[in-house]
Structures are given as structure tokens and as C-alpha cells.
Motif scaffolding. Structure first.
Motif, PDB file in Angstrom:
ATOM      1  N   LEU A 103       0.828  -2.015   0.286  1.00 16.68           N
ATOM      2  CA  LEU A 103      -0.450  -0.423   0.157  1.00 16.68           C
ATOM      3  C   LEU A 103       1.007   0.974  -0.336  1.00 16.68           C
ATOM      4  O   LEU A 103       1.625   1.179   0.874  1.00 16.68           O
ATOM      5  CB  LEU A 103      -1.127  -0.160   1.148  1.00 16.68           C
ATOM      6  N   PHE A 104       0.505   2.330  -0.712  1.00 18.25           N
ATOM      7  CA  PHE A 104       1.391   3.381  -1.042  1.00 18.25           C
ATOM      8  C   PHE A 104       0.761   4.500  -0.733  1.00 18.25           C
ATOM      9  O   PHE A 104      -0.235   4.317  -1.251  1.00 18.25           O
ATOM     10  CB  PHE A 104       2.369   3.508  -2.565  1.00 18.25           C
ATOM     11  N   GLU A 105       1.516   5.496   0.027  1.00 17.27           N
ATOM     12  CA  GLU A 105       0.702   6.014   0.974  1.00 17.27           C
ATOM     13  C   GLU A 105       1.226   7.477   0.590  1.00 17.27           C
ATOM     14  O   GLU A 105       2.677   7.593   0.887  1.00 17.27           O
ATOM     15  CB  GLU A 105       0.202   6.205   2.239  1.00 17.27           C
ATOM     16  N   ALA A 106       1.527   9.208   0.124  1.00 26.13           N
ATOM     17  CA  ALA A 106       2.299   9.773  -0.130  1.00 26.13           C
ATOM     18  C   ALA A 106       2.429  10.487   1.611  1.00 26.13           C
ATOM     19  O   ALA A 106       3.627  11.116   1.318  1.00 26.13           O
ATOM     20  CB  ALA A 106       1.591  10.385  -1.236  1.00 26.13           C
ATOM     21  N   SER A 107       1.816  10.427   2.295  1.00 27.62           N
ATOM     22  CA  SER A 107       1.788  11.301   3.248  1.00 27.62           C
ATOM     23  C   SER A 107       2.445  10.604   4.468  1.00 27.62           C
ATOM     24  O   SER A 107       2.555   9.652   4.389  1.00 27.62           O
ATOM     25  CB  SER A 107       0.316  11.720   4.005  1.00 27.62           C
ATOM     26  N   ARG A 112       3.815   2.057   3.296  1.00 27.95           N
ATOM     27  CA  ARG A 112       4.260   2.094   2.241  1.00 27.95           C
ATOM     28  C   ARG A 112       4.119   3.742   3.088  1.00 27.95           C
ATOM     29  O   ARG A 112       3.661   4.279   2.165  1.00 27.95           O
ATOM     30  CB  ARG A 112       5.038   2.357   1.404  1.00 27.95           C
ATOM     31  N   LEU A 113       4.519   4.513   4.039  1.00 30.66           N
ATOM     32  CA  LEU A 113       3.785   5.828   4.470  1.00 30.66           C
ATOM     33  C   LEU A 113       5.547   7.080   3.072  1.00 30.66           C
ATOM     34  O   LEU A 113       6.543   6.209   3.208  1.00 30.66           O
ATOM     35  CB  LEU A 113       4.044   6.209   5.441  1.00 30.66           C
ATOM     36  N   HIS A 114       5.160   7.886   3.276  1.00 31.96           N
ATOM     37  CA  HIS A 114       5.630   9.034   2.378  1.00 31.96           C
ATOM     38  C   HIS A 114       6.294   8.055   1.450  1.00 31.96           C
ATOM     39  O   HIS A 114       7.231   8.149   0.775  1.00 31.96           O
ATOM     40  CB  HIS A 114       6.934   8.887   4.062  1.00 31.96           C
ATOM     41  N   THR A 154       5.750   2.945 -10.040  1.00 30.13           N
ATOM     42  CA  THR A 154       7.172   3.857  -9.384  1.00 30.13           C
ATOM     43  C   THR A 154       6.152   5.009  -8.624  1.00 30.13           C
ATOM     44  O   THR A 154       5.589   5.241  -8.266  1.00 30.13           O
ATOM     45  CB  THR A 154       7.077   4.931 -10.760  1.00 30.13           C
ATOM     46  N   ALA A 155       7.663   4.487  -7.959  1.00 30.03           N
ATOM     47  CA  ALA A 155       6.832   5.316  -6.651  1.00 30.03           C
ATOM     48  C   ALA A 155       8.170   6.318  -6.001  1.00 30.03           C
ATOM     49  O   ALA A 155       9.513   6.053  -6.443  1.00 30.03           O
ATOM     50  CB  ALA A 155       6.722   4.223  -5.573  1.00 30.03           C
ATOM     51  N   ARG A 156       8.279   7.501  -5.419  1.00 27.47           N
ATOM     52  CA  ARG A 156       9.138   7.897  -5.102  1.00 27.47           C
ATOM     53  C   ARG A 156       9.276   8.077  -3.368  1.00 27.47           C
ATOM     54  O   ARG A 156       8.353   7.989  -2.349  1.00 27.47           O
ATOM     55  CB  ARG A 156       9.045   9.631  -4.942  1.00 27.47           C
ATOM     56  N   LEU A 157      10.761   7.872  -2.766  1.00 23.90           N
ATOM     57  CA  LEU A 157      11.211   7.147  -1.994  1.00 23.90           C
ATOM     58  C   LEU A 157      11.938   7.808  -1.557  1.00 23.90           C
ATOM     59  O   LEU A 157      13.874   6.914  -2.092  1.00 23.90           O
ATOM     60  CB  LEU A 157      10.884   5.346  -1.296  1.00 23.90           C
ATOM     61  N   ALA A 158      12.924   8.090  -0.526  1.00 21.17           N
ATOM     62  CA  ALA A 158      13.508   8.718   0.057  1.00 21.17           C
ATOM     63  C   ALA A 158      14.355   9.518  -0.911  1.00 21.17           C
ATOM     64  O   ALA A 158      15.579  10.100  -0.726  1.00 21.17           O
ATOM     65  CB  ALA A 158      14.635   7.832   0.595  1.00 21.17           C
ATOM     66  N   GLY A 159      13.741  10.490  -1.726  1.00 25.85           N
ATOM     67  CA  GLY A 159      13.933  11.129  -2.988  1.00 25.85           C
ATOM     68  C   GLY A 159      14.592  10.509  -3.539  1.00 25.85           C
ATOM     69  O   GLY A 159      14.538  11.398  -5.079  1.00 25.85           O
TER      70      GLY A 159
END
Length: 453
Positions: free
Chosen positions: A38-42, A239-241, A257-262
């Protein structure tokens, strides 16, 4: 809507969005043995469901109550072990108010109440008797305002429907679609030619099995208990942030495609549940597009007072304000009257709503200006005699999707995307309705369309 698909035993499904709908979808899939991410942007799950306890007050920044309109919601609460945490709204919640002429008028709770209520004039009450003889509209999709004027008359629109729409949708009945925002009303007219005849038919043909209680409820620690429990059950699948920036078909599966730690990272999945707000879709790279949906801004302002500083007894659910009244509030909930523990002893909590489609600029006002604005209305309406001793503000720049006239194009676009992209299913508040229960069931339904193993 795409047909169900059965994932392989080693299948993986990505869920985009950690609101209640995405959490429900991920929970259902994982319970059936599917690997889920689960992908969560916040920084947190729950979306607009957020509860804050401070200075002895308990504030819900988004939805304040849940109603189990089907047995599905009851089954989920039991499966999550939340039955003992549930608290029912007080009996006073049956009483609701609408402002007319600057005063709070009780909303009629029965057909007999329509005869005696001061909310409607004698002429408007007589107009209601003509409803069974009004011909159905030729338009298949008309505004809610047009529907109500035609069937029930302009006063019902101005003093009942308009404030209800502002309080629930933060919307405008001149824009909302009767067919899509209020499908039961539309269906009653289509099937029976009259709301009165349709309601009578439903009463006579009500199924014998017991239905869930229509009484609103929450949880001891607020509405956030529901998404928090779902997230806890999902564990490291959340998966937060981690905002999703791209969704592309890749062979028989999907590349997310997801952004994690920049940094950006690609992962392959067999299916995707898109449960984020629909306004996020244009921000994601890929061949996915749907017509735009309006999301008006809303500010939620929770104000605490000493009980002696509020003249009104606050014996009810709350008050809604029609557009024809000279007040800026959309409405206010009597939160400490609804549920125990929402205010310290000797205090009351009022949860006010401002902005919406009616006055969107109000939602962005500085907090001190918003408090002054709300306090002016509360003085006139509830007899508030002092400044609040407690203030908490939540600002939602895009609060509630509007099912406006023409919303069928949005639903057709989502159906088309699913049909052209096997393994993609939409959830959230864009299909079944905007309530917490609607969003929960939409997530479960999206998961069920993958089948089981």
C-alpha cells in the motif's frame, strides 16, 4: 466495470492511496493470501479521517460519524475487533436543526412533523401534496435543485435540501446531479413515477431480515480508530512517505513507480487498486485519464467553551445553515452532545464547517479570522457569550468530490480505463458515494474483483 480476475498464487497487488478505501482493499486482499503493498504519499494513513485529542477535547478533523447502511460495515467492525470500541451517538442525535429567520428550527422527523413544522409555509406544505401528480422528468440527468423544485417545490429546496447538501457534500444543489449524488431519489421517480408512491412501495415490500441500525456511531478514540486498526493489521505492507509517480502496463502486469527517500523506484505488480483521490490521477505518469472532478475546499474549526457560556441547550446532532440566511457557517455539530468524552467536564465542543462550494475563499482564511467569523455566527445562533477556550483547525484544500450534472462521463471513463487495462480497479469516493461506509465498501469491492485463491 471490469470483470473479476483471479491472480496467480504468487500474485502481488499495489494499492495506491492509504485512505479508508485503500486500507480496506489491502486488508481484504491480504486476508485472502495476496501479497500487497500500500503506497501512501503522506506520513499517515486514514486520508481525511483524523482524530486529535488535546486539552481534554477529542476532535475529528474529517468525518465525525459512521452509519452501517449494510451488514458489510458491521462485519468489518467485528472482524477488526472494534465492536467493544464503538460508541453510539446519544439519543439527542435524533434532533437536528436548520436555521430559518435567524433561529434554529427542528427538522421534521416524521411525515406528521411536516404538517406542523415552521420550517415550511402553509403553501409549501400544500405543494407537497401535489408530489404524486408531478410527471417524471424527460432528462435522465438533471440537477438536484431542478429535481426538488419540480417534485417538491422551491421552499423544500431552500430550507431543507440546500442546507443538507452544504452540510454533507459542501456542495451546491444547482450543480449536483440528482441521478448520481442522490440515486435513491432518482430511482424512486424512474420506477414509480413519484417519491411518495416509491417510498410506500418500499415500506410495503421491505425484506423481513433485520437491517443494521441507522443510528450513527464512532469509536472511543474517534473515527481514526478504524483506519488505524486496518493499518495495524497490514503491518509492513503500508509504505508511508511513498508517493506513486507512475503507473504503466507492463506485459501482463503493471510497473509502479514510486518516490522513496528522494529517489524513484520501479516495482512490478500483477494488479493495481487506485484508491487515491481522483484529482491525483493527472499527476501520475501513464496512459490514465478521466474527466476532472471538483473538490471544494473546507475548513473544520473545533471550538471549546464552558457550558455556561453557551445559551442553547445543544440537545441534538447539530445545525445546518441555508444559503438564504446571512451567515457564513455551513453548519456546526454539537460534538460533545453526540458522544461522551469529546469535551472535559463542564465544557462543550462545537465543530464548525466553513467554505465549500458556497464560499470557497472562507476555507483559506487565517485561523484568527476564521474564529472571529464563526464566533459571530455562533453568538447569533446559539447564544455563545465568550471567546473559545479551545481552538483546533483543520484545512482541507480538496475536501469532497462533487457528483455534478454530467458525472456519468466520469464513471464511464473509469469503466473504460478498467476495461482497457486488465488488473486495474478504482476505489475511493468516486463511485459508490462519499460517506465512510461507501468508501469502505468501494475498497472491499475493488479487492473482490480480483477474485480469490
Amino acid at each position: 466495470m471490469a470483470p473479476p480476475s483471479s491472480p496467480r498464487p504468487d500474485s502481488r497487488v499495489a494499492v495506491v492511496g492509504g485512505g479508508i478505501s485503500g486500507l480496506a482493499a489491502a486488508w481484504r486482499l491480504r486476508a485472502r493470501g495476496t501479497e500487497v503493498a500500500l503506497f501512501e504519499a503522506s506520513a499517515r494513513t486514514g486520508g481525511v479521517i483524523r482524530s486529535v485529542r488535546r486539552d481534554g477535547f477529542l476532535v475529528d478533523e474529517g468525518p465525525n460519524t459512521l452509519v452501517a447502511r449494510s451488514h458489510v460495515v458491521e462485519e468489518v467492525i467485528e472482524a477488526l475487533g472494534l465492536t467493544g470500541e464503538r460508541i453510539w451517538a446519544s439519543e439527542a442525535a435524533r434532533h437536528r436543526y436548520v436555521v430559518r429567520g435567524g433561529a434554529l428550527v427542528p427538522v421534521p422527523a416524521s411525515p406528521l412533523g411536516l404538517v406542523t413544522t415552521p420550517l415550511l409555509s402553509a403553501r409549501a406544505k400544500l405543494r407537497l401534496l401535489a408530489e404524486p401528480f408531478v410527471r417524471p422528468a424527460e432528462l435522465d440527468d438533471e440537477s438536484l435543485a431542478g429535481f426538488v423544485r419540480r417534485r417538491l417545490g422551491p421552499e423544500v429546496l431552500d430550507w431543507a435540501v440546500n442546507p443538507f447538501v452544504a452540510g454533507v457534500w459542501a456542495g451546491d444543489p444547482e450543480r449536483l446531479s440528482a441521478r448520481f449524488a442522490f440515486p435513491v431519489l432518482h430511482a424512486l421517480e424512474r420506477a414509480h413515477g413519484s417519491l411518495a408512491r416509491g417510498l410506500l412501495h418500499r415500506m410495503r415490500n421491505r425484506p423481513p431480515e433485520p437491517r443494521p441500525s441507522p443510528r450513527p456511531f464512532s469509536f472511543r478514540d474517534g473515527m481514526q480508530a478504524l483506519p488505524d486498526t486496518l493499518a495495524h493489521r497490514l503491518g509492513d505492507a503500508v509504505r508511508l512517505h511513498t508517493p506513486v509517480t507512475g503507473l504503466r502496463r507492463s506485459g501482463e502486469g503493471w510497473t509502479v513507480t514510486a518516490r522513496l527517500a528522494g529517489s524513484l523506484r520501479d516495482e512490478r505488480f500483477d494488479g493495481v487498486v487506485f484508491a487515491a483521490p481522483l484529482h491525483r490521477l493527472p499527476e501520475i505518469e501513464g496512459d490514465l485519464a478521466a474527466p476532472p472532478v471538483a473538490y471544494p475546499p473546507v475548513s473544520v474549526l473545533a471550538l471549546g467553551f464552558r457550558r455556561a457560556e453557551v445559551a442553547h441547550p445543544l440537545g441534538g446532532f447539530g445545525v445546518l445553515v441555508p444559503a438564504r440566511e446571512p451567515f457564513r457557517l455551513l453548519g456546526a455539530l454539537f460534538s460533545s452532545s453526540l458522544f461522551p468524552g469529546h469535551a472535559p467536564a463542564g465544557h462543550v465542543l462545537l465543530t464548525c464547517f466553513l467554505g465549500g462550494t458556497r464560499r470557497p475563499a472562507d476555507a483559506a482564511l487565517p485561523t484568527e479570522d476564521l474564529v472571529a467569523l464563526a464566533l459571530g455566527d455562533l453568538r447569533a445562533l446559539l447564544g455563545v457569550r465568550a471567546a473559545p477556550s479551545f481552538v483546533h483547525r483543520a484545512q482541507w484544500d480538496r475536501a469532497i468530490p462533487q457528483y455534478d450534472v454530467g458525472y456519468g462521463r466520469v464513471l464511464a471513463a473509469l469503466d473504460g480505463l478498467e476495461a482497457r487495462n486488465p488488473g486495474l480497479h478504482f476505489a475511493g469516493t468516486t463511485r459508490r458515494g462519499i460517506s465512510v461506509g461507501d468508501a469502505l465498501e468501494a475498497g472491499l469491492d475493488a479487492a473482490d474483483r480480483f477474485g480469490g485463491r
